[in-house]
Every structure is written in C-alpha cells, then in structure tokens.
Motif scaffolding. Structure first.
Motif, PDB file in Angstrom:
ATOM      1  N   LEU A  60      41.055  77.936  24.710  1.00  0.00           N
ATOM      2  CA  LEU A  60      40.182  76.615  24.378  1.00  0.00           C
ATOM      3  C   LEU A  60      40.082  76.887  22.616  1.00  0.00           C
ATOM      4  CD1 LEU A  60      37.048  77.568  26.186  1.00  0.00           C
ATOM      5  CD2 LEU A  60      38.899  75.757  26.272  1.00  0.00           C
ATOM      6  N   ASP A  64      31.454  68.104  24.995  1.00  0.00           N
ATOM      7  CA  ASP A  64      32.131  67.908  26.136  1.00  0.00           C
ATOM      8  C   ASP A  64      31.275  68.149  27.441  1.00  0.00           C
ATOM      9  OD1 ASP A  64      34.885  65.648  26.053  1.00  0.00           O
ATOM     10  OD2 ASP A  64      35.199  67.319  25.092  1.00  0.00           O
ATOM     11  N   VAL A 112      37.346  78.220  32.926  1.00  0.00           N
ATOM     12  CA  VAL A 112      38.718  77.702  32.713  1.00  0.00           C
ATOM     13  C   VAL A 112      39.804  78.842  33.503  1.00  0.00           C
ATOM     14  CG1 VAL A 112      40.166  78.846  30.756  1.00  0.00           C
ATOM     15  CG2 VAL A 112      38.191  78.382  29.658  1.00  0.00           C
ATOM     16  N   ASN A 142      41.060  75.573  36.115  1.00  0.00           N
ATOM     17  CA  ASN A 142      41.108  74.212  35.195  1.00  0.00           C
ATOM     18  C   ASN A 142      39.899  73.391  35.297  1.00  0.00           C
ATOM     19  OD1 ASN A 142      43.847  75.811  34.481  1.00  0.00           O
ATOM     20  ND2 ASN A 142      44.261  75.624  36.540  1.00  0.00           N
ATOM     21  N   GLU A 143      39.042  73.569  35.120  1.00  0.00           N
ATOM     22  CA  GLU A 143      37.674  72.321  34.875  1.00  0.00           C
ATOM     23  C   GLU A 143      37.203  72.115  33.545  1.00  0.00           C
ATOM     24  OE1 GLU A 143      35.850  73.486  39.298  1.00  0.00           O
ATOM     25  OE2 GLU A 143      34.929  74.490  37.786  1.00  0.00           O
ATOM     26  N   SER A 161      39.623  72.253  29.828  1.00  0.00           N
ATOM     27  CA  SER A 161      40.524  71.748  28.843  1.00  0.00           C
ATOM     28  C   SER A 161      40.754  71.887  27.349  1.00  0.00           C
ATOM     29  CB  SER A 161      41.679  70.831  29.167  1.00  0.00           C
ATOM     30  OG  SER A 161      39.951  69.257  28.457  1.00  0.00           O
ATOM     31  N   ARG A 162      41.426  72.878  27.190  1.00  0.00           N
ATOM     32  CA  ARG A 162      42.094  73.102  25.634  1.00  0.00           C
ATOM     33  C   ARG A 162      41.013  72.065  24.790  1.00  0.00           C
ATOM     34  NH1 ARG A 162      45.235  76.946  23.345  1.00  0.00           N
ATOM     35  NH2 ARG A 162      46.454  77.267  25.172  1.00  0.00           N
ATOM     36  N   ASP A 163      40.892  70.974  24.986  1.00  0.00           N
ATOM     37  CA  ASP A 163      41.118  70.036  23.539  1.00  0.00           C
ATOM     38  C   ASP A 163      39.560  69.887  23.115  1.00  0.00           C
ATOM     39  OD1 ASP A 163      43.140  70.609  21.797  1.00  0.00           O
ATOM     40  OD2 ASP A 163      44.786  69.348  22.859  1.00  0.00           O
ATOM     41  N   GLU A 164      39.005  70.114  24.664  1.00  0.00           N
ATOM     42  CA  GLU A 164      37.321  70.430  25.066  1.00  0.00           C
ATOM     43  C   GLU A 164      36.677  70.544  24.122  1.00  0.00           C
ATOM     44  OE1 GLU A 164      36.329  67.321  29.331  1.00  0.00           O
ATOM     45  OE2 GLU A 164      37.284  69.908  29.238  1.00  0.00           O
TER      46      GLU A 164
END
Length: 362
Positions: free
Chosen positions: A41, A185, A311, A314-315, A317-320
């Motif tokens: 993240l 987010d 994580v 997959n709930e 995401s990297r840039d949230e």
C-alpha cells in the motif's frame, strides 16, 4: 488550546466555563514508514489516539460527558468500564472535582485499574462481567436502575446509553477527513460493543462528500465476533456471543450494544466486516512497535490486522488511502507484553562487559 471543542457545532451545547479540558483530540495522523509498503500500500496512515491525555480515544467521550455533568452541578459519576473508559472518566472527574465510581469488567488489565485508582476513583470488579452476556446485562440493568433512582446518567461509551457524549468520539472522523482533505478511501476500526465504529460512520456520513464516502470497516477478534461476520454476510442484526473468549482487552463485549446500528451505517459507507485472530493482533502490535515506533495496546492493533485480511482478499488497492485507528497506548496493558512477546531479561553488567556486548552490533 485546540481540543475536540474545535468542532463544537457537532457537540452538545456546554458553556465554555463548564468544559473540562485536558488537551483531548487533535491527535497525529502519521503516514506509515514501513508496514504500508510491506502490505503493498502506498498511502497507509495511523490515527494515534494513544496520544490522548489518558492514553486512549475514550478521552473524547469523557471530555463531553464530564463537561455535561459539570454543567449540571453533579458531584458523583457512576460508570462501567473495561479499562480505558474508566481511566478517562477518572481523570476528567478528578479535574472537575467529581467523585468517580467504576464497575469494571472481570479481568481488566491491572495498569488500567491502577491508573483509575491514582486519579482517585473507587473500583469494583464484578465476576463474569464483560465475559458472560447474562451477567453483563444484569450489571447494566442494576446500574441503570440505581442511576435512575438517584437521577444520574450511566456513562457507558455506547450510543445506546450516552449518545451525546459519543458525539465527542465522532470528532475523530472530522479530524481524519480534515487532515487528508476528504481524500480517504478506507477507515479500519476495531469493535467490541461497536460504539467507536458507529461514531466513525456517523462522522463520515455527516460530511456528505461529492465523491462518495470513506468506507468504514469493522474489525473484531474472533473471540468476540458479534458484528463483523454479520456485516460481511449481509445480516441486518448483530448477535451476542455466549462467552467472550478473546484475550484482547477492551474488546470483550459479548452483548450487541451498538452492533445493529454499526451494521447499518457501515453498509451505507460501503464498508464491511473482518474477523481476526488474537495471534495476528499480537503480531501486529509487535510490528507497530518495531516497524513504526508506535506503542499500541492490543486493541489498537486490531484495525491493522483487519487491513491485512482486506489486502489478502483484494478488497483494498495499492493506491487507495487507508487509515487504521490506533485506539490506546501499550502502557495500558503491559501484562500482554510480558505474556506474548518473550522479551529477554535485562542483565546488569560492568562497563567493560557492556562494551563487549555492544561490539557485535557495530
């Protein structure tokens, strides 16, 4: 002094001369230096509620509650606590000259008890309270009746009992959104009875953003899963557990309390529930200390354990942009540190021996 009263338009009306201020609120929102990257993240933040005056977010609740008592001229406060609420109420009552009497859960950590006592509170621990739902309900019922007879409120950090004081906790959401200019987010919140998580959802939902709400996610230890699974499984109601078995102090609340409202409001924000093991909570408590320099009590690492699960699913995401609530100080429960981490004893040696032991690190 900047305190939660910066947001006085969101709080009950209490004249300034009656407000009891100890510097609560306006806690740091710190960007992760290490853990975020390890989870993949880019924008993970920790809300450091452990830096409130008595070491937990419950100071926001106590500041409003005791200010209201002070405005009414009340001289006695009777309340229940699993630890942090009692410490907060004890401190604010001491500042206001109000006698504080606390009925605490069975097994509340001794450092929290000692903190309450040093502030001058009288403490009564009830066998089975906070573990057995029947005993817990009986304690609440008896204390409600006693307080009603003497025209006193019963301060419990839940909207079911103290909706006006819980508005103090909602200011945490306001601070997060203000600091990050509304670009959030996900917020991960630990839950026992659900009061904190409900406060965060109410704060988020009150903002009415243009680009959607921050998703508020409810995280619970598996030994006290009253809300999180119901939220994830699309149930409308929380469910009491027969016995709270988690070792995470402060989240041992087997009854529903604010659970139904948490489910409703988390869904409105788009959030969901996560159930985590005590083992992962303690692992993240250690990681917070050793990777981020944040000394959290176990309950303060629950949100991070929930994020780990999110994580993996997959709930997130990297840039949230993600915020985990660190709810209380590690000094609150030193017994868990001794019990869980196998830290080595400290040996007393002469200076020559000390220098010799240091050399391998260089």
């Amino acid at each position: 002094m900047n305190t939660i009263w910066k947001y006085q338009n969101q709080l009950p009306t209490v004249a300034p001369q009656h407000r009891v201020l100890l510097g609560e609120g306006q806690t740091p929102l710190v960007r992760s230096r290490s853990i975020g990257a390890s989870l993949g993240l880019n924008n993970l933040y920790f809300k450091l509620e452990n830096l409130n005056p008595t070491g937990s977010y419950k100071d926001r609740f106590a500041a409003v509650l005791v200010s209201e008592l002070n405005a009414r001229g009340q001289k006695v406060c009777i309340a229940t606590s699993s630890g942090n609420t009692g410490a907060a109420l004890s401190a604010y009552c001491a500042a206001a000259g109000i006698q504080c009497i606390l009925v605490v859960v069975d097994g509340a950590p001794l450092p929290k008890i000692r903190q309450m006592q040093l502030y001058g509170a009288s403490i009564f621990m009830v066998h089975g309270f906070g573990k057995d739902p029947a005993i817990t309900s009986a304690v609440f019922d008896e204390l409600e009746a006693l307080c009603r007879t003497h025209e006193l409120p019963l301060p419990i950090s839940a909207y079911r009992y103290c909706p006006s004081a819980m508005q103090g906790v909602q200011t945490m959401a306001s601070e997060i959104l203000e600091t990050l200019e509304g670009r959030v987010d996900h917020i991960f919140s630990p839950a026992g009875g659900g009061g904190l998580t409900l406060a965060i959802t109410r704060g988020v939902l009150s903002e009415k953003p243009d680009a959607g709400f921050a998703k508020v996610n409810c995280v619970q230890p598996e030994g006290n899963d009253t809300i999180a699974s119901a939220l994830r499984n699309q149930n409308r109601k929380a469910s009491a557990v027969a016995l709270s078995t988690t070792a995470v102090s402060g989240l041992q609340v087997p009854g529903v309390l604010d659970g139904d409202a948490v489910i409703e409001n988390c869904r409105k924000t788009g959030g969901t529930g996560y159930v985590v093991t005590d083992e992962r909570v303690f692992a993240w408590q250690k990681a917070l200390a050793q990777k981020e320099g944040i000394f959290s009590e176990p309950a303060g690492a629950v949100a991070l354990a929930g994020l780990e699960d999110a994580v993996a699913r997959n709930e997130v995401s990297r840039d949230e942009t993600v915020v985990c609530l660190v709810t209380g100080s590690g000094f609150k429960d030193m017994a868990s540190v001794e019990r869980n981490f196998g830290l080595p004893p400290v040996e007393t040696v002469d200076v020559g021996r000390a220098i010799g032991l240091i050399q391998p690190f260089l």
